[in-house]
Write a protein that holds these residues in place. Structure first.
Motif, PDB file in Angstrom:
ATOM      1  N   PRO A  51      -9.363  -7.053  -8.258  1.00 56.32           N
ATOM      2  CA  PRO A  51     -10.023  -5.997  -7.472  1.00 56.32           C
ATOM      3  C   PRO A  51      -9.476  -4.618  -7.814  1.00 56.32           C
ATOM      4  CG  PRO A  51      -9.470  -7.872  -6.079  1.00 56.32           C
ATOM      5  CD  PRO A  51      -8.854  -8.138  -7.421  1.00 56.32           C
ATOM      6  N   GLY A  52     -10.380  -3.687  -8.088  1.00 56.34           N
ATOM      7  CA  GLY A  52      -9.964  -2.329  -8.413  1.00 56.34           C
ATOM      8  C   GLY A  52      -9.474  -2.154  -9.829  1.00 56.34           C
ATOM      9  N   GLY A  53      -9.556  -3.206 -10.641  1.00 58.46           N
ATOM     10  CA  GLY A  53      -9.094  -3.094 -12.014  1.00 58.46           C
ATOM     11  C   GLY A  53      -7.595  -2.939 -12.145  1.00 58.46           C
ATOM     12  N   THR A  54      -6.844  -3.412 -11.158  1.00 55.37           N
ATOM     13  CA  THR A  54      -5.395  -3.270 -11.192  1.00 55.37           C
ATOM     14  C   THR A  54      -4.760  -4.288 -12.132  1.00 55.37           C
ATOM     15  OG1 THR A  54      -5.178  -4.763  -9.316  1.00 55.37           O
ATOM     16  CG2 THR A  54      -5.306  -2.421  -8.830  1.00 55.37           C
ATOM     17  N   THR A  55      -3.546  -3.999 -12.567  1.00 59.77           N
ATOM     18  CA  THR A  55      -2.781  -4.964 -13.347  1.00 59.77           C
ATOM     19  C   THR A  55      -2.228  -6.023 -12.407  1.00 59.77           C
ATOM     20  OG1 THR A  55      -0.672  -3.814 -13.069  1.00 59.77           O
ATOM     21  CG2 THR A  55      -2.086  -3.120 -14.922  1.00 59.77           C
ATOM     22  N   PRO A  56      -1.840  -7.185 -12.933  1.00 59.04           N
ATOM     23  CA  PRO A  56      -1.237  -8.198 -12.053  1.00 59.04           C
ATOM     24  C   PRO A  56      -0.001  -7.682 -11.326  1.00 59.04           C
ATOM     25  CG  PRO A  56      -1.922  -9.196 -14.119  1.00 59.04           C
ATOM     26  CD  PRO A  56      -2.101  -7.711 -14.287  1.00 59.04           C
ATOM     27  N   GLU A  57       0.821  -6.913 -12.017  1.00 56.52           N
ATOM     28  CA  GLU A  57       2.040  -6.409 -11.374  1.00 56.52           C
ATOM     29  C   GLU A  57       1.718  -5.442 -10.241  1.00 56.52           C
ATOM     30  OE1 GLU A  57       3.297  -8.532 -14.808  1.00 56.52           O
ATOM     31  OE2 GLU A  57       1.697  -7.051 -14.585  1.00 56.52           O
ATOM     32  N   GLU A  58       0.704  -4.597 -10.442  1.00 55.32           N
ATOM     33  CA  GLU A  58       0.303  -3.692  -9.368  1.00 55.32           C
ATOM     34  C   GLU A  58      -0.286  -4.476  -8.201  1.00 55.32           C
ATOM     35  OE1 GLU A  58      -0.532  -0.224  -7.158  1.00 55.32           O
ATOM     36  OE2 GLU A  58       0.862  -0.680  -8.791  1.00 55.32           O
ATOM     37  N   ALA A  59      -1.047  -5.508  -8.512  1.00 54.93           N
ATOM     38  CA  ALA A  59      -1.589  -6.355  -7.450  1.00 54.93           C
ATOM     39  C   ALA A  59      -0.465  -7.018  -6.658  1.00 54.93           C
ATOM     40  CB  ALA A  59      -2.510  -7.414  -8.049  1.00 54.93           C
ATOM     41  N   ALA A  60       0.596  -7.423  -7.341  1.00 60.73           N
ATOM     42  CA  ALA A  60       1.734  -8.042  -6.649  1.00 60.73           C
ATOM     43  C   ALA A  60       2.411  -7.037  -5.725  1.00 60.73           C
ATOM     44  CB  ALA A  60       2.731  -8.572  -7.677  1.00 60.73           C
ATOM     45  N   ARG A  61       2.546  -5.797  -6.186  1.00 57.87           N
ATOM     46  CA  ARG A  61       3.168  -4.771  -5.342  1.00 57.87           C
ATOM     47  C   ARG A  61       2.335  -4.536  -4.089  1.00 57.87           C
ATOM     48  NH1 ARG A  61       2.715   0.231  -4.028  1.00 57.87           N
ATOM     49  NH2 ARG A  61       0.919   0.609  -5.377  1.00 57.87           N
ATOM     50  N   ARG A  62       1.021  -4.428  -4.260  1.00 54.36           N
ATOM     51  CA  ARG A  62       0.147  -4.201  -3.106  1.00 54.36           C
ATOM     52  C   ARG A  62       0.171  -5.390  -2.159  1.00 54.36           C
ATOM     53  NH1 ARG A  62      -5.285  -1.489  -5.865  1.00 54.36           N
ATOM     54  NH2 ARG A  62      -4.238   0.364  -6.736  1.00 54.36           N
ATOM     55  N   HIS A  63       0.230  -6.586  -2.718  1.00 51.43           N
ATOM     56  CA  HIS A  63       0.285  -7.780  -1.867  1.00 51.43           C
ATOM     57  C   HIS A  63       1.562  -7.777  -1.036  1.00 51.43           C
ATOM     58  CE1 HIS A  63      -0.304 -11.897  -0.553  1.00 51.43           C
ATOM     59  NE2 HIS A  63       0.926 -12.158  -0.929  1.00 51.43           N
ATOM     60  N   ALA A  64       2.686  -7.388  -1.641  1.00 56.39           N
ATOM     61  CA  ALA A  64       3.954  -7.343  -0.907  1.00 56.39           C
ATOM     62  C   ALA A  64       3.883  -6.332   0.238  1.00 56.39           C
ATOM     63  CB  ALA A  64       5.092  -6.994  -1.853  1.00 56.39           C
ATOM     64  N   GLU A  65       3.170  -5.224   0.017  1.00 57.27           N
ATOM     65  CA  GLU A  65       3.031  -4.229   1.076  1.00 57.27           C
ATOM     66  C   GLU A  65       2.162  -4.746   2.217  1.00 57.27           C
ATOM     67  OE1 GLU A  65       1.410  -0.929  -0.989  1.00 57.27           O
ATOM     68  OE2 GLU A  65       3.322  -0.268  -1.844  1.00 57.27           O
ATOM     69  N   ARG A  66       1.145  -5.541   1.879  1.00 59.45           N
ATOM     70  CA  ARG A  66       0.249  -6.073   2.901  1.00 59.45           C
ATOM     71  C   ARG A  66       0.866  -7.243   3.652  1.00 59.45           C
ATOM     72  NH1 ARG A  66      -3.764  -5.730  -1.298  1.00 59.45           N
ATOM     73  NH2 ARG A  66      -3.542  -7.972  -1.596  1.00 59.45           N
TER      74      ARG A  66
END
Length: 347
Positions: A51-66
């Protein structure tokens, strides 16, 4: 980074307690055991956009925040809701070591360099991923990273028709907790890995004489009724009371033996396979955290090593008492101590 292949029991301990742990374990198992043909298949399967064209690492960071309370808090809430504060405290004490970002780091910093960029005992000479162009390995690593994100967050593409709760999950939105990975809606690995596995199935783990014992232990676990799973938990408690710290020392000794024998990657594959088998058998997160998983994981590690001596015996015997030893035989290289016979069934 808290995860490594040498410490695969730690990785597996976290995954066996995570709602989508078996899906993540399947993806990692395919990656760790991948040879040249597997990696080519992964590289050929274009990873779906996150979603949003993010990299896997960026997705992991956002998931940790959520999901800041994902590491241990969710498990403790389950115990509190069941009216067991002591269990909640124990679960928090055994909170997961790592998260999604650490799983991705395991892939990038351990699996790719150790399993894909150099020869391993998992594949005959010339058939490992080390013979491939680095660009192929990089594309395959990206595909696996995308699959890990989708598996961890409970959004992997299912292999086959969706189960009855799939529409509810979609309606709940992308940030909804993932489903339990053992029910009718059990998620399969992301379609990238599923397609690769359909073309190039994972190889059996080459453990030599130890392979039959490991396969037997996993088969017994898969068929274990609830009372035998409960014995795993009790066996761990009895062992801890009898000799505090002995289990950890024994696992350390066996891990070192596996590394010396060049079997670290093979043993990691077994630990990841065991996550899937244990959850399918009905081992839930609470039982795993309370001691059942360390009992199982340590025994499998010792069986992989074919280790001899009191340390290995300490790890294998609790599993034998719970789900039974192979009929008419002792584990390879693990003589039974006198005065403590084992039957072929649970004790």
């Amino acid at each position: 980074m808290p995860y490594g292949l040498v410490s695969s029991p730690v990785v597996a301990f976290d995954l066996v307690r995570h709602p989508s742990g078996p899906s993540v374990a399947r993806v990692l198992r395919y990656a760790v055991g991948a040879g040249a043909a597997h990696v080519r298949a992964l590289a050929d399967a274009a990873p779906p956009a996150l979603p949003g064209g993010t990299t896997p690492e960026e997705a992991a960071r956002r998931h940790a925040e959520r999901a800041p309370g994902e590491d241990g808090a969710a498990l403790a809430r389950v115990a509190l809701q069941a009216g067991d504060p002591a269990a909640a405290r124990a679960l928090l004490a055994r909170a997961p070591v790592g998260g999604l970002a650490d799983v991705l780091a395991l892939l990038r910093e351990r699996v790719v360099p150790q399993c894909w960029e150099r020869p391993t005992a998992l594949h005959p000479p010339g058939e490992g991923a080390d013979v491939l162009d680095p660009r192929v390995r990089a594309a395959a690593a990206d595909a696996v990273a995308h699959a890990l994100v989708r598996a961890w967050t409970g959004r992997p593409a299912p292999d086959g028709p969706p189960g009855p709760r799939a529409a509810e999950r979609r309606a709940a939105g992308p940030d909804a907790p993932g489903p339990d990975a053992t029910g009718p809606d059990a998620p399969e690995p992301d379609d990238v890995v599923a397609r690769a596995a359909a073309l190039v199935p994972p190889r059996p783990v080459p453990l030599g004489p130890a392979a039959a014992r490991v396969e037997d232990a996993l088969a017994r676990l898969a068929a274990a009724p609830p009372e035998q799973l409960a014995l795993l938990r009790r066996a761990s408690g009895a062992e801890a009371a009898e000799a505090p710290g002995a289990w950890a020392r024994a696992v350390h000794d066996v891990s070192a033996a596996l590394e010396r024998a060049g079997l670290t990657e093979a043993a990691a594959c077994v630990q990841l396979e065991a996550v899937v088998v244990a959850r399918r058998a009905g081992l839930d997160a609470a039982a795993a955290a309370a001691g059942a998983w360390p009992t199982l994981s340590g025994a499998l590690h010792a069986l992989c090593a074919g280790a001899v001596g009191p340390a290995a015996r300490r790890l294998v015997e609790p599993l034998e008492r719970a789900v039974g030893a192979p009929a008419g035989a002792a584990p390879a290289g693990l003589p039974r101590p006198r005065g403590r016979g084992h039957g072929g069934g649970a004790r």
